[in-house]
Design a protein around this motif. Structure first.
Motif, PDB file in Angstrom:
ATOM      1  N   LEU A   1       9.320   7.439 -16.677  1.00 39.35           N
ATOM      2  CA  LEU A   1       9.924   7.147 -15.111  1.00 39.35           C
ATOM      3  C   LEU A   1      10.560   8.555 -14.789  1.00 39.35           C
ATOM      4  O   LEU A   1      10.264   8.927 -13.581  1.00 39.35           O
ATOM      5  CB  LEU A   1      10.957   5.924 -15.319  1.00 39.35           C
ATOM      6  N   GLU A   2      11.193   9.162 -15.697  1.00 38.92           N
ATOM      7  CA  GLU A   2      11.708  10.370 -15.299  1.00 38.92           C
ATOM      8  C   GLU A   2      10.821  11.496 -14.967  1.00 38.92           C
ATOM      9  O   GLU A   2      10.923  12.401 -13.852  1.00 38.92           O
ATOM     10  CB  GLU A   2      12.794  10.864 -16.446  1.00 38.92           C
ATOM     11  N   ARG A   3       9.642  11.473 -15.501  1.00 39.14           N
ATOM     12  CA  ARG A   3       8.408  12.354 -15.354  1.00 39.14           C
ATOM     13  C   ARG A   3       7.874  12.021 -13.792  1.00 39.14           C
ATOM     14  O   ARG A   3       7.650  12.936 -13.171  1.00 39.14           O
ATOM     15  CB  ARG A   3       7.624  12.560 -16.519  1.00 39.14           C
ATOM     16  N   VAL A   4       7.578  10.628 -13.752  1.00 41.64           N
ATOM     17  CA  VAL A   4       7.159  10.365 -12.366  1.00 41.64           C
ATOM     18  C   VAL A   4       8.172  10.640 -11.239  1.00 41.64           C
ATOM     19  O   VAL A   4       7.685  11.229 -10.178  1.00 41.64           O
ATOM     20  CB  VAL A   4       6.971   8.790 -12.510  1.00 41.64           C
ATOM     21  N   GLU A   5       9.332  10.606 -11.538  1.00 40.80           N
ATOM     22  CA  GLU A   5      10.441  10.934 -10.453  1.00 40.80           C
ATOM     23  C   GLU A   5      10.315  12.439 -10.194  1.00 40.80           C
ATOM     24  O   GLU A   5      10.373  12.761  -9.185  1.00 40.80           O
ATOM     25  CB  GLU A   5      11.931  10.569 -10.667  1.00 40.80           C
ATOM     26  N   MET A   6      10.194  13.372 -11.406  1.00 38.08           N
ATOM     27  CA  MET A   6      10.075  14.620 -11.157  1.00 38.08           C
ATOM     28  C   MET A   6       8.605  14.996 -10.262  1.00 38.08           C
ATOM     29  O   MET A   6       8.904  15.789  -9.205  1.00 38.08           O
ATOM     30  CB  MET A   6      10.026  15.334 -12.649  1.00 38.08           C
ATOM     31  N   LEU A   7       7.534  14.397 -10.494  1.00 36.51           N
ATOM     32  CA  LEU A   7       6.335  14.505  -9.815  1.00 36.51           C
ATOM     33  C   LEU A   7       6.589  14.296  -8.352  1.00 36.51           C
ATOM     34  O   LEU A   7       6.299  14.926  -7.461  1.00 36.51           O
ATOM     35  CB  LEU A   7       5.290  13.765 -10.511  1.00 36.51           C
ATOM     36  N   LEU A   8       7.180  13.070  -8.236  1.00 33.51           N
ATOM     37  CA  LEU A   8       7.373  12.580  -6.697  1.00 33.51           C
ATOM     38  C   LEU A   8       8.281  13.516  -6.029  1.00 33.51           C
ATOM     39  O   LEU A   8       7.801  14.142  -4.788  1.00 33.51           O
ATOM     40  CB  LEU A   8       7.905  11.250  -6.849  1.00 33.51           C
ATOM     41  N   ALA A   9       9.205  14.094  -6.730  1.00 31.73           N
ATOM     42  CA  ALA A   9      10.099  15.140  -5.940  1.00 31.73           C
ATOM     43  C   ALA A   9       9.571  16.348  -6.004  1.00 31.73           C
ATOM     44  O   ALA A   9       9.601  17.112  -4.680  1.00 31.73           O
ATOM     45  CB  ALA A   9      11.476  15.241  -6.871  1.00 31.73           C
ATOM     46  N   THR A  10       8.288  16.797  -6.630  1.00 32.63           N
ATOM     47  CA  THR A  10       7.892  18.172  -6.595  1.00 32.63           C
ATOM     48  C   THR A  10       6.925  18.111  -5.403  1.00 32.63           C
ATOM     49  O   THR A  10       6.779  18.928  -4.694  1.00 32.63           O
ATOM     50  CB  THR A  10       6.985  18.352  -7.902  1.00 32.63           C
TER      51      THR A  10
ATOM     52  N   ALA B   1       0.858  -1.238  -0.011  1.00 31.90           N
ATOM     53  CA  ALA B   1      -0.045  -0.082   0.086  1.00 31.90           C
ATOM     54  C   ALA B   1       0.723   1.285  -0.024  1.00 31.90           C
ATOM     55  O   ALA B   1       0.391   2.154  -0.655  1.00 31.90           O
ATOM     56  CB  ALA B   1      -0.865  -0.161   1.165  1.00 31.90           C
ATOM     57  N   GLU B   2       2.046   1.134   0.664  1.00 28.57           N
ATOM     58  CA  GLU B   2       2.975   2.322   0.588  1.00 28.57           C
ATOM     59  C   GLU B   2       3.734   2.850  -0.739  1.00 28.57           C
ATOM     60  O   GLU B   2       4.233   3.778  -0.948  1.00 28.57           O
ATOM     61  CB  GLU B   2       3.880   2.193   1.743  1.00 28.57           C
ATOM     62  N   ALA B   3       3.417   1.932  -1.576  1.00 26.24           N
ATOM     63  CA  ALA B   3       4.334   2.078  -2.945  1.00 26.24           C
ATOM     64  C   ALA B   3       3.337   3.247  -3.604  1.00 26.24           C
ATOM     65  O   ALA B   3       1.994   3.341  -3.688  1.00 26.24           O
ATOM     66  CB  ALA B   3       4.166   0.871  -3.855  1.00 26.24           C
ATOM     67  N   PRO B   4       4.340   4.191  -4.386  1.00 30.16           N
ATOM     68  CA  PRO B   4       3.576   5.437  -5.057  1.00 30.16           C
ATOM     69  C   PRO B   4       2.317   5.055  -6.259  1.00 30.16           C
ATOM     70  O   PRO B   4       2.729   3.928  -6.825  1.00 30.16           O
ATOM     71  CB  PRO B   4       4.842   6.143  -5.586  1.00 30.16           C
ATOM     72  N   GLU B   5       1.240   5.667  -6.057  1.00 26.57           N
ATOM     73  CA  GLU B   5       0.353   5.020  -7.141  1.00 26.57           C
ATOM     74  C   GLU B   5       0.900   5.392  -8.691  1.00 26.57           C
ATOM     75  O   GLU B   5       0.615   4.763  -9.485  1.00 26.57           O
ATOM     76  CB  GLU B   5      -1.087   5.906  -6.858  1.00 26.57           C
ATOM     77  N   MET B   6       1.732   6.485  -8.760  1.00 23.78           N
ATOM     78  CA  MET B   6       2.094   6.855 -10.039  1.00 23.78           C
ATOM     79  C   MET B   6       3.043   5.353 -10.715  1.00 23.78           C
ATOM     80  O   MET B   6       3.002   5.156 -11.712  1.00 23.78           O
ATOM     81  CB  MET B   6       2.717   7.809 -10.090  1.00 23.78           C
ATOM     82  N   VAL B   7       3.793   5.197  -9.535  1.00 25.64           N
ATOM     83  CA  VAL B   7       4.454   3.826 -10.020  1.00 25.64           C
ATOM     84  C   VAL B   7       3.931   2.644 -10.224  1.00 25.64           C
ATOM     85  O   VAL B   7       4.208   1.959 -11.155  1.00 25.64           O
ATOM     86  CB  VAL B   7       5.761   3.594  -8.719  1.00 25.64           C
ATOM     87  N   ALA B   8       2.985   2.465  -9.427  1.00 25.57           N
ATOM     88  CA  ALA B   8       2.033   1.356  -9.723  1.00 25.57           C
ATOM     89  C   ALA B   8       1.277   1.282 -11.063  1.00 25.57           C
ATOM     90  O   ALA B   8       1.217   0.393 -11.631  1.00 25.57           O
ATOM     91  CB  ALA B   8       1.022   1.269  -8.539  1.00 25.57           C
ATOM     92  N   ASP B   9       0.848   2.433 -11.538  1.00 27.68           N
ATOM     93  CA  ASP B   9       0.266   2.662 -12.730  1.00 27.68           C
ATOM     94  C   ASP B   9       1.407   2.602 -13.847  1.00 27.68           C
ATOM     95  O   ASP B   9       1.003   2.079 -14.814  1.00 27.68           O
ATOM     96  CB  ASP B   9      -0.206   3.937 -13.097  1.00 27.68           C
TER      97      ASP B   9
END
Length: 448
Positions: free
Chosen positions: A288-297, A256-264
């Motif tokens: 993946l780079e976009r996901v990392e950017m959103l998570l960092a934001t 459950a703690e996995a980021p939803e964006m990564v799951a998708d």
């Protein structure tokens, strides 16, 4: 083979073995540099099969030697000695964890640590593999004078993500690589590889393209985050190519703690039909780079919003339908019902629970609350004004006589009597032994 010399290299120890060969640790006799020496089994092998194995082994050496990338294991040499073939590779030392245990691959880390890899570390390692495979998929080769662009690895899995150190991985084992535009090198209707990570079209023996590696990449990241393969069930090799019409459980159902964006992101890579996946590893890396950017934001590893809601057009309808089914169904593996029978329903993110009240102190537990006056208000916390005492007037300050009396009362009676005796004795001595002073001379007497 320990101690045997292969060209300028001496075999030191055995590192591992597979279905078709072994890997040894070697050392250059003059440069004293460590290398990995890979060879294929030849004893008891049919002549026709051995010829095919040697042809494939030579192709592996050639293709891998052309791939010069920071995250691909490099080829040092290729040696033919006494009808035996040896591929000399860059040595990957791995890293040592507490207990002096050597971790050489991501699969070793999953097995020895016995827990999923934390999301930030898993994404960092996985991104390095994406960069390597993106480079390999777009590399131009000259095969027998004809140009070819790109390869298909066909054996992407955590066991081939090798550690150069604790933070750096490299892609290895190009033993069943397929160069785009060339024959597969295997019999018709068969694709080699590791079944748990093979795409549905590879399991069916169909013609493959880069999207088959995309599926294997998704299966690998799934295992890194969940610590089990996407289809961890007994007898998986005996199931139909589409895994019995079942789908891999959504990552957040198992962690459950996995980021939803990564799951998708993983869900899109694991789509059964190639057209529903990422079209290339290059686009997969971009996403993946976009996901990392959103998570960092957002400033946090965990962000409970789907990638499609942050990045329009990042998924297709098949991905959305599968995610909704996986969220709403209680069983571990979702069935493949028609989309018309599934009521799309977004998973409601429950509100964050209210912070729990701090536990009472030890004093509050031992002493029950007394029926005292209600607690003072905020206004009463300031110093109260001085009150006028109307009951009795303030006492006047003591006089000197009263102070002397208080002092005498504090002194013991014997000491008081002794003091009086000393005073009387002094007066008597003064009167008896000290003559009185002469009378003063008057001025009138001096004049006479």
């Amino acid at each position: 083979m320990i101690g045997q010399e292969i060209g300028n290299y001496q075999i030191v120890s055995r590192l591992g073995h597979g279905a078709m060969g072994e890997v040894f640790l070697g050392r250059h006799k003059y440069l004293l540099r460590k290398v990995a020496i890979k060879t294929i089994f030849t004893e008891g092998v049919d002549t026709h099969v051995l010829r095919t194995l040697r042809q494939r082994f030579g192709q592996e050496g050639y293709v891998q030697s052309q791939l010069r990338h920071d995250h691909i294991v490099q080829v040092e040499d290729f040696i033919v000695q006494e009808e035996a073939y040896y591929l000399v590779l860059e040595y990957m030392p791995g890293y040592i964890r507490p207990g002096n245990v050597v971790i050489r691959s991501v699969a070793d880390e999953l097995q020895i640590e016995a827990r999923p890899i934390p999301s930030p570390r898993a994404l960092s390692l996985f991104k390095q593999i994406l960069q390597a495979l993106d480079y390999a998929h777009n590399k131009e080769f000259d095969i027998r004078g004809k140009p070819h662009t790109g390869i298909i690895h066909r054996d992407i899995k955590p066991a081939n993500f090798l550690f150069a150190d604790q933070a750096t991985v490299k892609l290895g084992d190009f033993g069943i690589v397929k160069v785009s535009g060339l024959g597969a090198g295997t019999r018709t209707g068969f694709n080699p590889g590791t079944y748990a990570y093979m795409s549905p079209e590879a399991r069916e023996g169909k013609l493959l393209d880069a999207r088959s590696d995309v599926y294997s990449l998704g299966a690998s990241l799934y295992e890194m985050l969940i610590e089990q393969t996407a289809f961890a069930m007994s007898g998986v090799r005996h199931l139909p190519p589409m895994i019995g019409g079942m789908e891999a459980p959504w990552v957040r159902k198992l962690r459950a703690e996995a980021p939803e964006m990564v799951a998708d992101f993983i869900l899109r890579a694991l789509q059964e039909h190639p057209d529903d996946r990422f079209p290339s590893v290059s686009q997969m890396l971009t996403e993946l780079e976009r996901v990392e950017m959103l998570l960092a934001t957002e400033g946090s590893e965990i962000y409970p919003v789907a990638l499609s809601e942050r990045v329009p057009g990042s998924e297709g309808p098949a991905v959305r339908r599968q995610r909704e089914r996986s969220k709403s169904e209680p069983d571990t593996y979702a069935d493949t019902r028609p989309a018309s029978e599934v009521v799309p329903k977004r998973l409601e993110i429950p509100p964050a629970p209210a912070p729990a009240e701090p536990p009472p102190t030890r004093l509050e537990i031992q002493s029950p609350p007394a029926p005292a006056e209600p607690p003072p208000t905020r206004l009463e916390s300031s110093p109260p004004p001085a009150r006028v005492e109307s009951e009795k007037p303030a006492p006047a300050p003591p006089t000197p006589a009263e102070r002397l009396r208080v002092v005498i009362q504090k002194i013991n009676l014997p000491w008081a009597l002794a003091g009086v005796a000393v005073v009387v004795a002094a007066l008597i001595v003064h009167d008896r032994f000290i003559p009185p002073p002469p009378p003063p001379v008057l001025s009138t007497q001096v004049a006479v």
